[in-house]
Structure formats: C-alpha cells, structure tokens
Write a protein that holds these residues in place. Structure first.
Motif, PDB file in Angstrom:
ATOM      1  N   LEU A  78      14.171 -22.952   9.888  1.00  0.00           N
ATOM      2  CA  LEU A  78      14.473 -21.410   9.524  1.00  0.00           C
ATOM      3  C   LEU A  78      15.947 -21.268   8.858  1.00  0.00           C
ATOM      4  O   LEU A  78      15.927 -20.092   7.909  1.00  0.00           O
ATOM      5  CB  LEU A  78      14.887 -20.823  11.010  1.00  0.00           C
ATOM      6  CG  LEU A  78      13.466 -20.709  11.888  1.00  0.00           C
ATOM      7  CD1 LEU A  78      13.728 -20.199  13.464  1.00  0.00           C
ATOM      8  CD2 LEU A  78      12.563 -19.490  11.392  1.00  0.00           C
ATOM      9  N   ALA A  81      14.394 -13.297   8.601  1.00  0.00           N
ATOM     10  CA  ALA A  81      14.747 -14.888   8.850  1.00  0.00           C
ATOM     11  C   ALA A  81      16.114 -14.992   9.625  1.00  0.00           C
ATOM     12  O   ALA A  81      16.194 -16.044  10.396  1.00  0.00           O
ATOM     13  CB  ALA A  81      14.683 -15.624   7.685  1.00  0.00           C
ATOM     14  N   LEU A 109      16.304 -16.780  13.188  1.00  0.00           N
ATOM     15  CA  LEU A 109      17.203 -18.053  13.242  1.00  0.00           C
ATOM     16  C   LEU A 109      18.122 -17.877  14.648  1.00  0.00           C
ATOM     17  O   LEU A 109      18.428 -18.763  15.600  1.00  0.00           O
ATOM     18  CB  LEU A 109      17.927 -18.203  12.162  1.00  0.00           C
ATOM     19  CG  LEU A 109      19.087 -19.467  12.025  1.00  0.00           C
ATOM     20  CD1 LEU A 109      18.598 -20.682  12.432  1.00  0.00           C
ATOM     21  CD2 LEU A 109      19.683 -19.483  10.697  1.00  0.00           C
TER      22      LEU A 109
END
Length: 223
Positions: free
Chosen positions: A168, A199, A203
């Motif tokens: 990630l 993203a 994460l």
C-alpha cells in the motif's frame, strides 16, 4: 475417457463448491492436491474417499511427466489447490500445459476464485481489468509498479497480510496518494470485510489495524 479435471474448491465457506465438483472428485481415480492436509478437511466434509497425492510448487516439475503418462494409460485425475481455481496464482499451469501439448483432454470446471468477488465488490469499473496476482518480491518489482502506474484499467493483486502495508505504501508512492483502492479480506469467511478509500486512507486504516487472513487488493486505473 481419461482426462485431467481442474476443480475449483471453496476459498473459505465450504458450501461454495458445485455439485458437479463433488461428483467429479468422487468419480476420478486420483486427486492431486496442493496440501493434502488442507484438502483432506474438504474431502472428509463431503465424504470423498478418492486417493489423494501431493502436487505443489516444489514437486510439480518432477511429477508432471509421470502424471501425463498415467492419464494417457487410462487413469483420470482431478487437480485441486488449497482454495480457489487451480493455476490462478497456484500450481496447475505446468500440468495443464503438459497435458495440452501431449493431446490429453483437460476439463476446467467453473467455480470459486477470490479475485472475482473482490473486483465486483470494489465498485470499480470491471468491464476491463488486469489481474496481476502477486507482485514480484524483489527483482522487477519497481519496474512492474512503474508500468502499472500508467494502466487505465482496474488492477487486481493478491497479497499476504505481512506485506500489505509495504504494498500500500508503494501504491501511494507510484500510483499517487489519491488513487482509489479496495482491500477485500477473508472473502466468504466469518470476518470478511472490504475497506475502500484512497491509497492513503486504506494505508492509514491498516497501519492502525494490522490485517489478517487472505487478501485481494483492487486498484482503480489511472484517470
């Protein structure tokens, strides 16, 4: 007629197997399994007593030729993996190719595979997509990520829980912090979940809550 059957097995919930798959596994002469201990639980659940043999990434190069010869001699084999469809990021390609080249009939049954429900459940465009499976661990990884950064189709990856944060982080670096990402975990199992966001958001979620189980990551294509 002797042939090789490729038989998908459940990726979690044991009910996700077709009636045809159960019948084939009972009728063939032999079952080739990635891990006989794991597959033994499935066979016991459905009262399947067919002889089972190990066929995995560490021995398939040595066993393929012998299996092809046995099928040519009249025996029928079914190949299964621990979960999902054989040859999809699992052993199966080498044996299938060898059978095709030898003129042995191959019959792949439809059935469970992890990336399809993850793709559909992501909400990302699925009329066109790219299945990448597992990224290279070291050699070629950066080259692959640079190439995929320009991919306009939805991209699907498999990943292990202990490598998810690294992957990630690299998606943020190579694809951009706002690239849409969907992570599906433990599909069909008790703790199944799908986390969607950018993203960076995904994460941050898994940094705070370390992931467990089998994981499929779906990434939106470049706009």
């Amino acid at each position: 007629m002797s042939k090789l059957y490729l038989v998908p097995t459940p990726i979690g919930n044991l009910e996700d197997i077709t009636l045809r798959a159960i019948r084939i596994l009972k009728e063939v002469d032999h079952i080739l399994a990635e891990d006989t201990r794991t597959s033994g639980k499935l066979l016991k659940h459905y009262d399947i007593s067919t002889p089972m043999h190990s066929h995995h990434m560490h021995n398939e190069h040595k066993t393929v030729e012998g299996i092809v010869h046995r099928i040519q001699a009249g025996e029928t084999f079914a190949l299964i993996s621990d979960a999902g469809t054989p040859a999809i990021s699992d052993p199966g390609f080498l044996l299938t190719r060898a059978c095709v080249e030898a003129g042995v009939e191959v019959d792949c049954l439809p059935g469970a595979t992890a990336f399809v429900p993850a793709l559909v459940n992501s909400g990302f465009p699925n009329d066109k997509f790219v299945f990448e499976g597992f990224l290279p661990v070291k050699k070629g990884r950066q080259t692959r990520l640079n190439l995929l950064a320009e991919e306009e189709r939805t991209i699907i990856f498999y990943e292990s829980p202990h490598k998810l944060l690294k992957t990630l982080s690299q998606f943020v670096e190579y694809f951009g912090e706002d690239r849409p990402v969907s992570v599906s975990r433990e599909i069909t199992k008790m703790h199944e979940e799908t986390i969607r966001g950018t993203a960076t958001q995904v994460l941050e979620h898994y940094t705070a809550k370390p992931p467990k189980g089998e994981i499929v990551v779906v990434v939106g294509g470049k706009k």
